[in-house]
Motif scaffolding. Structure first.
Motif, PDB file in Angstrom:
ATOM      1  N   THR A 132       0.849  -1.199   0.000  1.00 58.78           N
ATOM      2  CA  THR A 132       0.000   0.000   0.000  1.00 58.78           C
ATOM      3  C   THR A 132       0.879   1.242   0.000  1.00 58.78           C
ATOM      4  O   THR A 132       1.897   1.289   0.680  1.00 58.78           O
ATOM      5  CB  THR A 132      -0.895   0.010   1.254  1.00 58.78           C
ATOM      6  OG1 THR A 132      -1.555  -1.238   1.359  1.00 58.78           O
ATOM      7  CG2 THR A 132      -1.919   1.129   1.175  1.00 58.78           C
ATOM      8  N   LEU A 133       0.439   2.217  -0.771  1.00 58.46           N
ATOM      9  CA  LEU A 133       1.178   3.471  -0.828  1.00 58.46           C
ATOM     10  C   LEU A 133       0.753   4.357   0.334  1.00 58.46           C
ATOM     11  O   LEU A 133      -0.436   4.622   0.518  1.00 58.46           O
ATOM     12  CB  LEU A 133       0.891   4.163  -2.156  1.00 58.46           C
ATOM     13  CG  LEU A 133       1.683   5.418  -2.502  1.00 58.46           C
ATOM     14  CD1 LEU A 133       3.169   5.109  -2.554  1.00 58.46           C
ATOM     15  CD2 LEU A 133       1.204   5.982  -3.815  1.00 58.46           C
ATOM     16  N   LEU A 134       1.706   4.793   1.123  1.00 58.25           N
ATOM     17  CA  LEU A 134       1.395   5.710   2.223  1.00 58.25           C
ATOM     18  C   LEU A 134       1.201   7.116   1.658  1.00 58.25           C
ATOM     19  O   LEU A 134       1.695   7.426   0.574  1.00 58.25           O
ATOM     20  CB  LEU A 134       2.547   5.734   3.233  1.00 58.25           C
ATOM     21  CG  LEU A 134       2.671   4.557   4.189  1.00 58.25           C
ATOM     22  CD1 LEU A 134       3.932   4.690   5.028  1.00 58.25           C
ATOM     23  CD2 LEU A 134       1.453   4.496   5.100  1.00 58.25           C
ATOM     24  N   PRO A 135       0.489   7.974   2.397  1.00 58.85           N
ATOM     25  CA  PRO A 135       0.396   9.371   1.959  1.00 58.85           C
ATOM     26  C   PRO A 135       1.796   9.969   1.867  1.00 58.85           C
ATOM     27  O   PRO A 135       2.710   9.514   2.562  1.00 58.85           O
ATOM     28  CB  PRO A 135      -0.405  10.040   3.083  1.00 58.85           C
ATOM     29  CG  PRO A 135      -1.152   8.935   3.754  1.00 58.85           C
ATOM     30  CD  PRO A 135      -0.286   7.715   3.615  1.00 58.85           C
ATOM     31  N   SER A 136       1.963  10.975   1.041  1.00 59.45           N
ATOM     32  CA  SER A 136       3.290  11.564   0.877  1.00 59.45           C
ATOM     33  C   SER A 136       3.715  12.288   2.154  1.00 59.45           C
ATOM     34  O   SER A 136       2.888  12.631   2.995  1.00 59.45           O
ATOM     35  CB  SER A 136       3.265  12.547  -0.283  1.00 59.45           C
ATOM     36  OG  SER A 136       2.652  13.745   0.116  1.00 59.45           O
ATOM     37  N   GLU A 137       5.003  12.512   2.272  1.00 63.12           N
ATOM     38  CA  GLU A 137       5.523  13.177   3.460  1.00 63.12           C
ATOM     39  C   GLU A 137       4.895  14.549   3.640  1.00 63.12           C
ATOM     40  O   GLU A 137       4.597  14.976   4.754  1.00 63.12           O
ATOM     41  CB  GLU A 137       7.041  13.308   3.355  1.00 63.12           C
ATOM     42  CG  GLU A 137       7.734  11.962   3.321  1.00 63.12           C
ATOM     43  CD  GLU A 137       9.237  12.095   3.144  1.00 63.12           C
ATOM     44  OE1 GLU A 137       9.708  13.231   2.944  1.00 63.12           O
ATOM     45  OE2 GLU A 137       9.922  11.071   3.219  1.00 63.12           O
ATOM     46  N   ARG A 138       4.681  15.233   2.527  1.00 62.08           N
ATOM     47  CA  ARG A 138       4.082  16.571   2.618  1.00 62.08           C
ATOM     48  C   ARG A 138       2.650  16.487   3.131  1.00 62.08           C
ATOM     49  O   ARG A 138       2.215  17.298   3.971  1.00 62.08           O
ATOM     50  CB  ARG A 138       4.142  17.260   1.250  1.00 62.08           C
ATOM     51  CG  ARG A 138       5.528  17.867   0.955  1.00 62.08           C
ATOM     52  CD  ARG A 138       5.697  18.252  -0.515  1.00 62.08           C
ATOM     53  NE  ARG A 138       6.677  17.386  -1.174  1.00 62.08           N
ATOM     54  CZ  ARG A 138       7.940  17.733  -1.413  1.00 62.08           C
ATOM     55  NH1 ARG A 138       8.382  18.909  -1.082  1.00 62.08           N
ATOM     56  NH2 ARG A 138       8.758  16.878  -1.985  1.00 62.08           N
ATOM     57  N   ALA A 139       1.904  15.473   2.635  1.00 60.90           N
ATOM     58  CA  ALA A 139       0.519  15.316   3.069  1.00 60.90           C
ATOM     59  C   ALA A 139       0.470  14.959   4.555  1.00 60.90           C
ATOM     60  O   ALA A 139      -0.372  15.459   5.302  1.00 60.90           O
ATOM     61  CB  ALA A 139      -0.165  14.226   2.240  1.00 60.90           C
ATOM     62  N   PHE A 142       8.953  -1.426   8.514  1.00 60.80           N
ATOM     63  CA  PHE A 142       7.523  -1.309   8.229  1.00 60.80           C
ATOM     64  C   PHE A 142       7.230  -0.456   7.002  1.00 60.80           C
ATOM     65  O   PHE A 142       6.081  -0.313   6.611  1.00 60.80           O
ATOM     66  CB  PHE A 142       6.778  -0.732   9.430  1.00 60.80           C
ATOM     67  CG  PHE A 142       6.665  -1.707  10.562  1.00 60.80           C
ATOM     68  CD1 PHE A 142       5.789  -2.767  10.478  1.00 60.80           C
ATOM     69  CD2 PHE A 142       7.447  -1.581  11.696  1.00 60.80           C
ATOM     70  CE1 PHE A 142       5.679  -3.688  11.513  1.00 60.80           C
ATOM     71  CE2 PHE A 142       7.356  -2.492  12.727  1.00 60.80           C
ATOM     72  CZ  PHE A 142       6.463  -3.548  12.639  1.00 60.80           C
ATOM     73  N   ALA A 143       8.239   0.160   6.449  1.00 59.27           N
ATOM     74  CA  ALA A 143       8.006   0.994   5.277  1.00 59.27           C
ATOM     75  C   ALA A 143       9.212   0.903   4.361  1.00 59.27           C
ATOM     76  O   ALA A 143      10.313   0.561   4.779  1.00 59.27           O
ATOM     77  CB  ALA A 143       7.759   2.440   5.688  1.00 59.27           C
ATOM     78  N   ARG A 144       8.964   1.200   3.109  1.00 57.20           N
ATOM     79  CA  ARG A 144      10.055   1.214   2.142  1.00 57.20           C
ATOM     80  C   ARG A 144       9.891   2.440   1.264  1.00 57.20           C
ATOM     81  O   ARG A 144       8.887   2.622   0.606  1.00 57.20           O
ATOM     82  CB  ARG A 144      10.032  -0.054   1.305  1.00 57.20           C
ATOM     83  CG  ARG A 144      10.970  -0.005   0.128  1.00 57.20           C
ATOM     84  CD  ARG A 144      11.699  -1.311  -0.049  1.00 57.20           C
ATOM     85  NE  ARG A 144      12.686  -1.187  -1.114  1.00 57.20           N
ATOM     86  CZ  ARG A 144      13.978  -1.041  -0.915  1.00 57.20           C
ATOM     87  NH1 ARG A 144      14.450  -0.991   0.311  1.00 57.20           N
ATOM     88  NH2 ARG A 144      14.817  -0.945  -1.919  1.00 57.20           N
ATOM     89  N   ARG A 145      10.887   3.292   1.277  1.00 56.90           N
ATOM     90  CA  ARG A 145      10.823   4.508   0.483  1.00 56.90           C
ATOM     91  C   ARG A 145      11.338   4.236  -0.919  1.00 56.90           C
ATOM     92  O   ARG A 145      12.327   3.528  -1.100  1.00 56.90           O
ATOM     93  CB  ARG A 145      11.721   5.563   1.104  1.00 56.90           C
ATOM     94  CG  ARG A 145      11.165   6.278   2.309  1.00 56.90           C
ATOM     95  CD  ARG A 145      12.006   7.505   2.489  1.00 56.90           C
ATOM     96  NE  ARG A 145      11.555   8.403   3.528  1.00 56.90           N
ATOM     97  CZ  ARG A 145      12.120   8.524   4.707  1.00 56.90           C
ATOM     98  NH1 ARG A 145      13.127   7.746   5.024  1.00 56.90           N
ATOM     99  NH2 ARG A 145      11.689   9.414   5.567  1.00 56.90           N
ATOM    100  N   VAL A 146      10.675   4.813  -1.899  1.00 59.43           N
ATOM    101  CA  VAL A 146      11.150   4.739  -3.278  1.00 59.43           C
ATOM    102  C   VAL A 146      11.140   6.153  -3.834  1.00 59.43           C
ATOM    103  O   VAL A 146      10.073   6.740  -3.999  1.00 59.43           O
ATOM    104  CB  VAL A 146      10.261   3.824  -4.142  1.00 59.43           C
ATOM    105  CG1 VAL A 146      10.823   3.724  -5.547  1.00 59.43           C
ATOM    106  CG2 VAL A 146      10.139   2.453  -3.522  1.00 59.43           C
ATOM    107  N   PRO A 147      12.324   6.701  -4.117  1.00 58.85           N
ATOM    108  CA  PRO A 147      12.389   8.086  -4.604  1.00 58.85           C
ATOM    109  C   PRO A 147      11.554   8.260  -5.866  1.00 58.85           C
ATOM    110  O   PRO A 147      11.614   7.432  -6.770  1.00 58.85           O
ATOM    111  CB  PRO A 147      13.879   8.290  -4.911  1.00 58.85           C
ATOM    112  CG  PRO A 147      14.582   7.270  -4.095  1.00 58.85           C
ATOM    113  CD  PRO A 147      13.652   6.088  -4.011  1.00 58.85           C
ATOM    114  N   GLY A 148      10.792   9.332  -5.905  1.00 58.79           N
ATOM    115  CA  GLY A 148       9.998   9.632  -7.074  1.00 58.79           C
ATOM    116  C   GLY A 148       8.656   8.929  -7.100  1.00 58.79           C
ATOM    117  O   GLY A 148       7.774   9.310  -7.854  1.00 58.79           O
TER     118      GLY A 148
END
Lengths: 259, 259
Positions: B43-50, B74-80
DNA sequence: CGCCTCTTCTGGTCTAGTCCAGTATCTCGA
DNA sequence: TCGAGATACTGGACTAGACCAGAAGAGGCG
């Protein structure tokens, strides 16, 4: 104001020329790490504010670098007092080391005998572990790793030749595979999944490790990933149960500073 | 802009009441973690800004929380692309677990037989490991830990009774020692030094573990520390070599998001 | 239909500050 | 001489912005 404990001066931080393509944070981290490695544990590092001035960056950038330094085990922050140099004594689980680095950290000289490399077509299980197609060309390497000249581990590893063409000729028996992949292909191996179980050595494996048949050994099955999460290497290593022990620190790294 | 992949909405983030004394970052971390645990991986988490808007904090604060979430696996960041929910499947080495939690994570039901507790005076070696004086009162606990009813490990542990008075009566045979220390004394065990080697089982130990004498086993020597770096427990456990395997992820946690 | 460009989104990195709670030292008064 | 404050420091947490590169939809054009 005079500080009583041994404190590092800013002059002693050799501000090296930033390597190409590096971020400021990485540069600071490397500088601090090599400084910490050359300095007795317990030394007080300059304050974050002083480092920020010294490197001409903001304090947040310094904090980022010190965060990583601390997570690698090379520093220990103490609120209100400062940040102290620390020498990680155990294999801190956050860092993933090659056999060579592992041995050097234990004060042993890594070596290698009985190097054998062969090009093989990936079997179904190797293909699945390596993330390539069945039948793809892979390099299979087998060697006995030694510590201070005595057999320590029997290493068998598989790497995709499609991803690393020409690796076979670049590979040298005595060197760390990870070092070579990093140097030649500019790929950093920075994490791995490992499964460690106990097996009894078969007769041929026991001979290679210079122990008796049926002696217990650690079987380490490892899948190493690069920074993009792609599989780089899949290997099975047998570590002599009478010589090897896994030392690790789980959780927050925590050797306290001297007094 | 429509997103094609499954995306979490901000409404679904239950903004719980901040626990007393918590920093904003900790609060965000806990909220995100419990959300991630209740959400399918990928699942895509809301963006950091949101998230920053949602929690009324700056983006840097959100980043701090997501940094930790990622380091916990618990999370995996993918740039862009964004930050994806991840479910850590292996014992991630950053987290330090009790036997009970370890077994539950493997889908096995933890249990315990043959519980024996005794008050002992610290010998020199126990005193040194535990950081108390020779002769100080310590609680020694021995029990066979089971998984789905079958013996898995023989656990022997030592705790200072000066630090934990009354622990003997609070302790229950089936429960996790760490849970009890956390609940009763409000002390979190959050890191440990461990040394894992291979030994062959003595006759009495083999009987307790229901295997043959001389069978190989993992000897885990563990010193558990609280958040202040003080030693809380020192123990030696024998894990059956035929049933147990150490699974770990060293380095950056890295299960990639679905496609 | 397919390709290519534009725009908008993402996380990555960084800045230049703020306020706070602890720690250590210095100084002054009893 | 010794203790109590004041003070100058440390790292911890946070803010409100900035610019960048890479990813990916949206449109337009051949």
């Amino acid at each position: 104001m005079p500080r009583h404990r041994q404190e590092a001066t800013l002059d002693s931080l050799v501000t090296r020329v930033p390597t190409h393509g590096q971020t400021k944070g990485e540069h600071i981290l490397e500088t601090l790490q090599s400084f910490a490695q050359a300095t007795p544990a317990g030394t007080l590092l300059p304050s974050e504010r002083a480092l920020a001035d010294h490197f001409h960056v903001s304090r947040m950038t310094v904090r980022g670098a010190v965060d990583e330094l601390e997570s690698k085990g090379f520093a220990r922050r103490v609120p209100g007092r400062g940040t102290f140099v620390n020498h990680p004594q155990l294999t801190h689980s956050e860092t993933f080391r090659s056999f060579s680095d592992d041995m050097r950290l234990r004060g042993l000289e890594p070596g290698s005998v009985g190097y054998r490399a062969s090009t093989r077509r990936a079997t179904r299980s190797i293909a699945a572990s390596l993330g390539v197609e069945v039948g793809a060309e892979t390099l299979h390497i087998e060697r006995v790793r030694t510590a201070d000249g005595e057999p320590m581990a029997l290493e068998r590893t598989n790497v995709s030749l499609e991803r690393f063409p020409g690796l076979r000729s670049q590979m040298s028996p005595d060197q760390s595979l990870y070092d070579i992949i990093q140097r030649i292909y500019n790929i950093r191996l920075e994490s791995a999944r490992q499964r460690v179980s106990i097996v009894r050595l078969s007769a041929p494996d026991a001979v290679k490790l210079a122990v008796a048949e049926g002696e217990p050994a650690f079987l380490v099955e490892r899948t190493a990933l690069d920074n993009m999460g792609r599989v780089v290497e899949f290997g099975r290593s047998l570590y002599r149960g009478d010589r090897y022990a896994i030392e690790m620190h789980v959780g927050t790294p925590g050797a306290r500073p001297l007094s």
